[in-house]
Structure formats: structure tokens, C-alpha cells
Design a protein around this motif. Structure first.
Motif, PDB file in Angstrom:
ATOM      1  N   MET A 272       0.817  -1.204   0.000  1.00 16.86           N
ATOM      2  CA  MET A 272       0.000   0.000   0.000  1.00 16.86           C
ATOM      3  C   MET A 272       0.859   1.267   0.000  1.00 16.86           C
ATOM      4  O   MET A 272       0.369   2.338  -0.305  1.00 16.86           O
ATOM      5  N   THR A 273       2.132   1.112   0.339  1.00 17.02           N
ATOM      6  CA  THR A 273       2.978   2.305   0.371  1.00 17.02           C
ATOM      7  C   THR A 273       3.969   2.327  -0.782  1.00 17.02           C
ATOM      8  O   THR A 273       4.311   3.384  -1.299  1.00 17.02           O
ATOM      9  N   VAL A 274       4.448   1.148  -1.212  1.00 17.41           N
ATOM     10  CA  VAL A 274       5.414   1.104  -2.316  1.00 17.41           C
ATOM     11  C   VAL A 274       4.662   1.131  -3.640  1.00 17.41           C
ATOM     12  O   VAL A 274       3.781   0.319  -3.870  1.00 17.41           O
ATOM     13  N   ARG A 275       4.991   2.066  -4.475  1.00 16.53           N
ATOM     14  CA  ARG A 275       4.229   2.199  -5.698  1.00 16.53           C
ATOM     15  C   ARG A 275       5.041   1.771  -6.919  1.00 16.53           C
ATOM     16  O   ARG A 275       5.259   2.516  -7.850  1.00 16.53           O
ATOM     17  N   VAL A 276       5.488   0.515  -6.887  1.00 20.31           N
ATOM     18  CA  VAL A 276       6.191  -0.050  -8.040  1.00 20.31           C
ATOM     19  C   VAL A 276       5.424  -1.295  -8.449  1.00 20.31           C
ATOM     20  O   VAL A 276       4.992  -2.064  -7.605  1.00 20.31           O
TER      21      VAL A 276
END
Lengths: 301, 639
Positions: A272-276
Motif C-alpha cells: 500500500m505504500t510502495v508504488r512499483v
């Protein structure tokens, strides 16, 4: 919940749809097989198959198209998992698996021989008319147009311009001799759904998905593990890195991400926090613009 | 928010499936890219890849969000979207599955595919071009496939000066058109996908618009009542028999609620039993409802297989072989009236015949056009006959039991999608005898101990069926009874079957629908056959207007003993003699499909006897038939 109380959560809707698809295949095909890669999507798919045919056993074999280039932990997990659920496992290895040198062949050729050709040979050898795969439409752009029942001609080829329309949940399963179907029961699942479901159902997955300190080398923007037979290049130095694998493929092509997520909820939190995007750690997808589509046309999953 | 709470909330999310359609350059891909981008569902690496390609194409300085969704290489080369693509995104409120359907004219089938599972459809309109042919097509298909909510997104408002007048004109044009469609909920929204106006957040450029943004609509539209929870329909998908002790009927509840202990009826056997248990991997359930996949066990062992259906005895679907549907043709190869297509309906696969295309639709004007076999992307109303009964509801009542696909038996292509519609008064359906196969294939035809020869010797007659066909008022019945009297007096054994006497008795439940009329003739032919087999002659007097239905009757009776007698007279002559008033009613349109007035009568090409009834008396007609029977050695028989 609606007023009647007859509401089904999103995950249960996906589960029900996948079970429906698997039962359609068993009802309509003579020799189905489920492709099993030992990854998290495979774990979910096999779990759903157990549900679909409960209280009976899974009425088709699992098949691992083995490149011989998987991680040791994956093989261990595979054998343990399959044994624990009492399923039948077929391991198919291309004759060149074990001798082909992925670093000399390059990623594209290596994949074409060991995976794509291996898969086509295995389907032909087993005379399978339907093969389940764990691919999801969300994973990659060209998969967004894949059907649930994906028709393959007698050469195992996919023609994206000539696909059968799929309306409602009415799947057209009709084939002529030597043609086959790839069936994707997880089509509508996202990576988040998969982890949510693994969490809800306590489904076992390969420990490599969970973070721990591993010996790694940084190469071309990817974190590559060195605990296997990956030859170090000039000037490369292994380092201890707290990391985990977001997807699992063959070791020369699978990168890890720096992470401290060691449990399923922590992985969900990280997502939910890493946007890769998920497949960014797969070297093969990035070879050339459109490379996944090219592979799919040739019969790759 | 703690991760535990996030997980808990995530599992309670609702799912909304929507489809999007627009013409080329309406900016559909850009809109979807914008929705994904602004709701923060695009990953950094995907964005980087888009930035890289945007620069390569050097079309514009701006980020080309359409590149996020235009998947296939071929499409990128042509700059158009060519197939349904599925996208996934979520907001804290809901999860969304987008069926992104191309709006290109020849891809009607893709729009129908996307709409088939959608709760909502977004139709894009370019603010500068207004409502186009294709806009109407998109709305029509959404309405046809029963999509309950329609959002008309008027795009490129930035290029139309954010003009309220431009928006209002499109809204008014579209509303005029949509009045002819049955869409329960239509909303209009002015947007600019390129700049993000009213897509995720409300726009400052259009203060005159006070409604919700597009994403707000998607998050808030009420969908809880989408499933039919009233009519239980459980199509049996698979019979699970892992060992002798367990026999479970697997399936997905299509509609309604099934409870443990419920009395249920199995179709087609119509046998009634009770639900013993509802079995799942996670334990037995007290009840199951859509879209749950379960296994049902029953108190009694019934013969149930894939394609059968479980329902409550007081609420069963109709079992029809003969039905009407709106059909979207999806195959390059046009409809062929002589091809035995497969129909897949729920979990049942059957053979099916196309009886007639009643009309085609011009989806731009909603006008009906002349019937012809449907070609790719054409939509029409079609009458079918399947080889075995299908358990159907109208699509409006039940999407799961009202929709079907047709499969080409040669190419295996999915040739068409169909939607079962409310029937017109059944007497207007075209007539052909429906299925000829017995329901139970294992029936044995028992042999009589008396040989045919012995019967001929006893009665001094060969069994025969004299089938008198002709218009209402041609005097068929009168000739039939006069012939019977004459034959009786001469010592023959015979009986008359005429339209009225069979409908008063054995066929009294049959209506004047095509199926009813077909069944009427079928039963008469079967009775004639049974009578003939026991040595008795029959005289049948029926209008039987089509050559096909007479040929089928001859087939049932046996063509060697079936003699077609044509009572030939013009409709005018018959109408003058008519005392029943039927012709007058037909002329006023109160009776449809009345041969000679508003339906054709196929004059027999080579009848055994042609009687010019306008010119000869009934007695003369009887004489000619007797002469014929004598010449054929039917009566008296040459022993």
C-alpha cells in the motif's frame, strides 16, 4: 451488507468465480492439467482447486514446467506443499534444462527454449486439452485483453486479434483436434487480492516472499541473489541485504526488493505504500517495448 | 490506520463492474488513464515507461495517459483500441473492474461483451461533435444488455470552452434518443479527461455543474439490489461423485436463495425432493445465494446431470424449445439458417435451429429493418428451436437464465450472443414442428403380434392417411366427413381428425402459438400413425399452411401411406363463404398469422389429388378421392 443480509464480499466473489471456472473446465474437457510454478498465485490457484472439488480430490494433475533454474527454496516448498495436500505432480523439464546457460543465451532465448517450448512440449506430450494458468490480467498490459478461456491453435499460438468474445459467464470450450485451451481462473484477481486471500485462508507460500537478510548483488538496477549458481561479474561484490521477493521466477531473472516485510500483513502494508508494479522485478518483461505480448503470441503464459 | 483495520475494511469493500465505450478520439483511454492516475492506482515504473514512450512519440509535451491502457502493440501502431481490456483499481470505498471496450464501429461485439457483466456503463461523447451514430449504438447496446446505470460523460469540455450550452445541447439530444430505450438511471457529466476536470475531483472550470465527479458517481451509485434473490435458479454444473457415499451437485447459484431442507424440483424430470446439505470446503451452509459456488446434496437419488436445473417447485423457469431472442451477431461468418448451431445457456449445451429472423435493428434510428440473416455486428430479433428444452426466464427478469451464446459447429467460434425477450402474443410466432426426438432415448418400440397383412385381409383396406389441406372455408371438414360416411357405407373402417375436434379434446391445452400449432399437427400425425398401424384409415382436415409442416407430418405418418389432398380455392372465394367471422377478424388484425390474409399459404407442389373446390360439389370431391384410393389399391385393397 444489504438489507437482506445476502451479500458476498469482493474476495468471496472472486473465489466463487474461480471455482466456477475450474468446474466448467472439468465438466467440458477430457484432459485438463494445472500448471504449477510454486509461486504465490499457484498456491492460491491450487487452494481454490481443492475447494472446487471438495470433498473429492483435485481431479487433474499439477504440472511444473521446470527450467532447472528455480531457487532451491522453491523446489523444497513445491515438494512439501504438493505432498501435504495429496495432489499429483508432474515435473516436465526441457531436455536443455540444466545444460542451457542462461547467461550465454540471454534472457529472451533462454525463456523461449526452457519455458515456452518446454510448456508447449509438455502440453503436447500429455495430450492435455486444457491447461490452467495462474496469470492475472492486472499483471501486465498485454494480459489485460486475455480471455478466461484462451484458445490456442494446434501450434499453441495465441492470436490477440481473433479471440472468442466472452459474455456473462458463458465460456465457449469447444475445440477441434489438437487445439487446446489455456484457462485463467485468477483473471480478475489483483496482487492485493491474492495477498488478502492468502492472509484470510492462511495459504502456505514459498518463504522467499518474506523479508530476511540475504546475500545479494546489485546489477542493472536489480537486486540479484548470489546464494545459487549466479556467476559474479567483474567488480561485483555480494552484500547482506534485508530483502524479499515480490515475484518468483528463475534465479537469473528474478530480482528482490529491499524490504522488512516478514509477515503477510506486513507485505500488504508494504504494497500500500510502495508504488512499483509487481512485475518490475522480472527482467524479461522489460527487454523491449511489447516483449510480454511477443512471448505470449508464441505460447508463453 | 493500522494494517489490521485496513485488511478488515478492504474485505468489506463492494465490487463495481463498469464498461466504457466511446468513438475513436473521444478520449476513452485517456479517461481511464486519468482515473487510474488521479486515484493513485498507477505505479511509478509504469508511469516512467509511459513517460519514456510519450517522449519517443513526441506527439505532445504532456504525459500521454492513454498509454497506460492501450495494451497491444498492434493497437499502439494504429493508435486505436481493438479489443476488450480489463483494468482493475480500488479506492477506499470500492473495488472496480473496468471492461474497456473499443468504440470502433465494427467492434459492436466487444461492447456487448463488456456490457454483459457491467453494473454501469460510461458512454463518452466528444463535446465538439455531440451525439453521434456511435454514441447511440453504445447506449442501445448498454440498454439491450440490461446495464442498470448509464453515465454519459461529455469529454473535451476544455476544447468546447467549458460551455454550459454545449453540454446542455448534448444532454437534450441524448435524452430525446434515450426515451426509446429502457435504461432506469441515466446521468450526465461534463469532463476533461486530459486536464482532469470532474474526473476524480470537481472542476473549478465549470462552476455551473453542481453534480458529483465521475469517481464520486462510481463510488456512490447504488448497486446492492443487482442480484435477483427471489427466483431460485441453480444450474447443475458438475456432478461430484468422489465415492459411493457422496453425490453432490456443483454449481453457482444464479439467482434466488437455496436453503437446507428446502423442497426443490429438478428440471427437466420435474421430480421433487429436499435439499439434504449445502457443502463447501469451509463447512456446510444453511443457505446459499448468488454468486456462491457450492455443492448441493439431495434427500433422494435422482437422475440429475450437467445442464439440469434446481428450482423451487412453485417457481420454476419455463422449459422452452421454441423461443425468441434479441441477437447480436459476433462472427465474421454471417448467420446461416441451415446450420445446426450449438447454444450454450447456463451450463447446458444443446443443438439449435434458426427458425426465422423477424427483423433487424437499425441501432442508430432504433427502426426495424427488413429481415435477413444477421451479419457481423448486426442486431436482430430471431426465433429459434432447440433440440431439448432450455430452462429460461426473460433476460429482463434474470440475466443468468435469459442470456445465451451461439457456437458455430464448424469453426467453434462464438457466433452470437442472445437475450431472451418477452414474447409477443404467441400466435404471431412463425410455425414449424419443433423437436422430433423423443425425450427419453432408451424407449423401445414394441412389436404387435398381429401382422399388417393380417389386418389388411381382415378389413379389406390398406391403412392410409388422407391429409386434406387448404384455406379456412375451403370445405375441408365437410369433404372429410362426407368421405368418412361414404367409406363407412362401403364397409371401410376409418376416422376423421379435424382441427376443431382435436382441439376440443386431446389438444385442448395447446394455444395458437407457433409451438402450439406445431404440436397440434405433430399429435394429429402421431394419432394417424397409431390408427394406421392398427389398420384404420384416417382422414385429416387441417389448414397446415406450410409445406415444411406437411412434410414433417408425412414423415411421422410414413410417406408411403400419406396422401396429400389439396382443397384448392382462392382466399376471396373462401372469405365469401366464411360463416365463422374469422376472415373479418384477421382483416382487422385481431388474428395474426392467418393463412391467406396476413400469412402465406404454400400451395402443395405435387399433391396426390388437387380438388378445384370452387368448381366441384362435395359429392364430386368425395368421388375423386374414392377413385384415387381404388386406383392405389388402398380401398378396396387388392388382397
Amino acid at each position: 451488507m444489504d438489507k437482506t443480509g445476502h451479500n458476498v464480499t469482493h474476495l468471496r466473489q472472486l473465489e466463487s468465480e474461480s471455482i466456477f471456472i475450474m468446474r466448467e473446465v472439468v465438466a467440458e474437457f477430457e484432459r485438463p492439467v494445472m500448471l504449477y510454478s510454486a509461486g504465490k498465485d499457484s498456491s492460491v490457484m491450487v487452494h481454490l482447486a481443492r475447494k472446487a472439488f471438495y470433498p473429492g480430490p483435485i481431479p487433474f494433475p499439477l504440472m511444473h514446467v521446470d527450467t532447472g533454474l528455480k531457487f532451491r527454496e522453491m523446489y523444497e516448498f513445491r515438494d512439501r506443499f504438493v505432498k501435504s495436500i495429496g495432489a499429483e505432480l508432474i515435473v516436465h523439464r526441457h531436455p536443455q534444462a540444466g545444460t542451457a546457460d542462461p547467461f550465454k543465451l540471454g534472457t529472451q532465448k533462454c525463456c523461449a527454449i526452457l519455458k515456452t517450448q518446454g510448456l508447449l512440449d509438455a502440453i503436447k506430450a500429455g495430450k492435455y486439452d486444457a491447461a490452467f494458468g495462474g496469470a492475472r490480467r492486472e499483471e501486465e498490459k498485454s494480459r489485460a485483453k486475455e480471455r478466461v478461456f484462451s484458445f490456442r491453435d494446434e501450434f499453441g499460438q495465441w492470436d490477440p486479434k481473433n479471440q472468442r468474445p466472452e459474455l456473462w459467464s458463458l465460456y465457449n470450450a469447444r475445440l477441434n483436434k489438437n487445439e487446446s485451451m489455456r484457462v485463467f481462473p485468477l483473471s480478475n484477481w489483483t496482487e492485493l487480492d491474492i495477498w488478502m486471500y492468502i492472509h484470510a485462508e492462511k495459504i502456505p507460500v514459498v518463504p522467499m516472499y518474506f523479508a530476511k537478510e540475504r546475500d545479494m548483488v546489485a546489477r542493472e538496477g536489480q537486486l540479484i541473489p548470489v546464494d545459487t549458481t549466479v556467476p559474479l561479474r567483474k567488480g561485483e561484490k555480494p552484500q547482506r541485504v534485508m530483502c524479499r521477493f515480490r515475484t518468483l521466477g528463475c534465479y537469473p531473472c528474478t530480482g528482490a526488493i529491499r524490504s522488512t516485510a516478514a509477515t503477510v500483513p506486513e507485505i500488504i502494508e508494504e504494497m500500500m505504500t510502495v508504488r512499483v508494479s509487481e512485475r518490475s522485478t522480472r527482467v524479461i518483461d522489460h527487454d523491449a517495448e511489447g516483449s510480454m505480448e511477443t512471448k505470449k503470441r508464441e505460447g508463453y503464459f | 490506520m493500522s494494517i489490521e483495520r485496513f485488511i478488515e475494511e478492504n474485505q468489506r469493500k463492494e465490487l463495481l463492474r463498469f464498461s466504457t465505450a466511446g468513438s475513436i478520439d473521444d478520449g476513452k483511454s485517456t479517461l481511464i488513464g486519468r482515473l487510474l492516475h488521479d486515484s493513485k492506482n498507477v505505479c511509478e515504473d509504469q508511469l516512467l515507461a509511459v513517460k519514456r514512450v510519450s517522449r519517443e512519440k513526441s506527439s505532445a509535451e504532456k504525459l500521454d495517459l492513454a498509454l497506460l491502457t492501450d495494451g497491444l502493440k498492434a493497437e499502439r501502431e494504429q493508435g486505436i483500441t481493438i479489443d476488450v481490456a480489463y483494468r482493475y483499481f480500488a479506492t477506499p470505498a470500492r473495488k472496480f473492474i473496468i471492461a474497456d471496450t473499443p468504440g470502433h464501429e465494427q467492434y459492436t461485439r466487444n461492447m456487448a461483451t463488456g456490457a454483459s457483466t457491467a453494473n454501469l456503463s460510461i458512454v463518452l461523447v466528444d463535446a465538439r461533435n455531440g451525439v453521434l451514430t456511435q454514441t447511440r449504438r453504445h447506449a442501445f447496446i448498454a440498454a439491450l444488455l440490461g446495464v442498470p446505470h448509464l453515465v454519459v460523460a461529455v469529454n473535451k469540455m476544455d476544447l468546447a470552452g467549458y460551455s454550459e450550452a454545449a453540454f446542455a445541447r448534448i444532454r437534450s439530444d441524448f435524452t430525446d434518443f434515450a426515451a426509446k430505450l429502457s435504461i432506469p438511471d441515466i446521468r450526465f457529466i461534463p469532463i476533461s479527461a486530459l486536464n482532469g476536470d470532474n474526473v476524480v475531483s470537481r472542476s473549478r472550470n465549470m462552476p455551473w455543474y453542481r453534480g458529483e465527479s465521475l469517481l464520486e458517481i462510481l463510488e456512490n451509485v447504488y448497486i446492492a439490489s443487482d442480484h435477483n434473490l427471489i427466483d431460485l435458479r441453480f444450474p447443475v454444473q458438475f456432478v461430484l461423485r468422489p465415492d459411493q457415499r457422496f453425490r453432490g451437485y456443483c454449481g453457482q447459484v444464479a439467482s434466488g436463495v437455496i436453503r437446507k431442507g428446502d423442497e426443490i424440483m429438478a428440471l427437466p424430470s420435474r421430480k421433487v425432493t429436499r435439499v439434504k446439505s449445502i457443502v463447501t470446503f469451509d463447512g456446510d451452509l444453511e443457505c446459499a445465494f448468488p454468486p456462491m459456488s457450492v455443492a448441493v446434496t439431495l434427500e433422494d437419488e435422482l437422475d440429475i446431470s450437467r445442464g439440469d436445473m434446481l428450482a423451487h417447485p412453485h417457481n420454476v423457469p419455463s422449459a422452452e424449445k421454441h423461443f425468441e431472442a434479441m441477437v447480436v451477431w459476433m462472427d465474421e461468418e454471417a448467420m446461416d439458417l441451415n446450420k445446426p448451431y450449438f447454444i450454450k445457456h447456463t451450463t447446458k449445451l444443446a443443438r439449435l435451429r434458426v427458425d426465422e429472423v423477424r427483423y433487424r435493428m437499425n441501432v442508430d434510428s432504433l427502426a426495424r429493418i427488413a429481415p435477413a440473416p444477421l451479419a457481423l455486428n448486426e442486431i436482430g430479433r430471431v426465433v429459434f428451436t432447440a433440440t431439448s428444452p432450455l430452462f429460461i426466464d426473460t433476460y429482463g427478469k434474470n440475466r443468468a437464465t435469459g442470456g445465451f451464446i451461439l457456437i458455430d459447429p464448424a469453426s467453434n467460434h462464438t457466433a452470437a450472443a442472445g437475450i431472451v425477450i418477452d414474447r409477443e402474443p404467441p400466435d404471431s410466432l412463425p410455425s414449424r414442428i419443433a423437436g422430433m426426438e423423443p425425450v427419453v432415448a432408451s424407449l423401445v418400440h414394441h412389436q404387435s403380434l398381429i401382422r399388417q397383412r393380417e389386418r389388411i385381409e381382415r378389413w379389406r383396406q390398406k391403412p392410409a392417411t388422407i391429409w386434406i389441406t387448404g384455406l379456412v372455408g375451403a370445405g375441408k371438414t365437410k369433404i372429410a366427413y362426407a368421405l368418412e360416411k361414404k367409406l363407412f357405407d362401403l364397409g371401410a373402417v376409418c376416422m376423421v381428425l379435424d382441427g376443431e375436434n382435436v382441439r376440443l379434446g386431446i389438444n385442448r391445452e395447446l394455444d395458437f402459438s407457433a409451438e402450439g400449432r406445431g404440436e397440434n399437427i405433430r399429435r394429429v400425425a402421431e394419432i394417424a400413425r397409431l390408427a394406421n398401424e392398427s389398420g384404420i384409415m384416417t382422414i385429416c382436415a387441417f389448414v397446415s399452411p406450410s409445406a415444411a409442416i406437411r412434410a414433417q407430418a408425412a414423415e411421422i405418418v410414413g410417406s408411403a401411406r400419406f396422401f396429400e389432398v389439396f382443397a384448392g380455392a382462392s382466399a376471396e372465394w373462401c372469405e365469401k363463404r366464411d360463416k365463422t367471422g374469422l376472415y373479418a377478424k384477421a382483416r382487422r388484425g385481431e388474428i395474426k398469422n392467418f393463412a391467406g390474409v396476413n400469412a402465406p399459404y404454400d400451395i402443395p407442389a405435387s399433391p396426390a389429388i388437387a380438388l378445384p373446390v370452387e368448381e366441384i360439389s362435395t359429392a364430386e370431391a368425395v368421388n375423386r378421392i374414392l377413385t384415387f384410393l381404388r386406383s392405389k389399391g388402398v380401398f378396396p385393397s387388392h388382397a
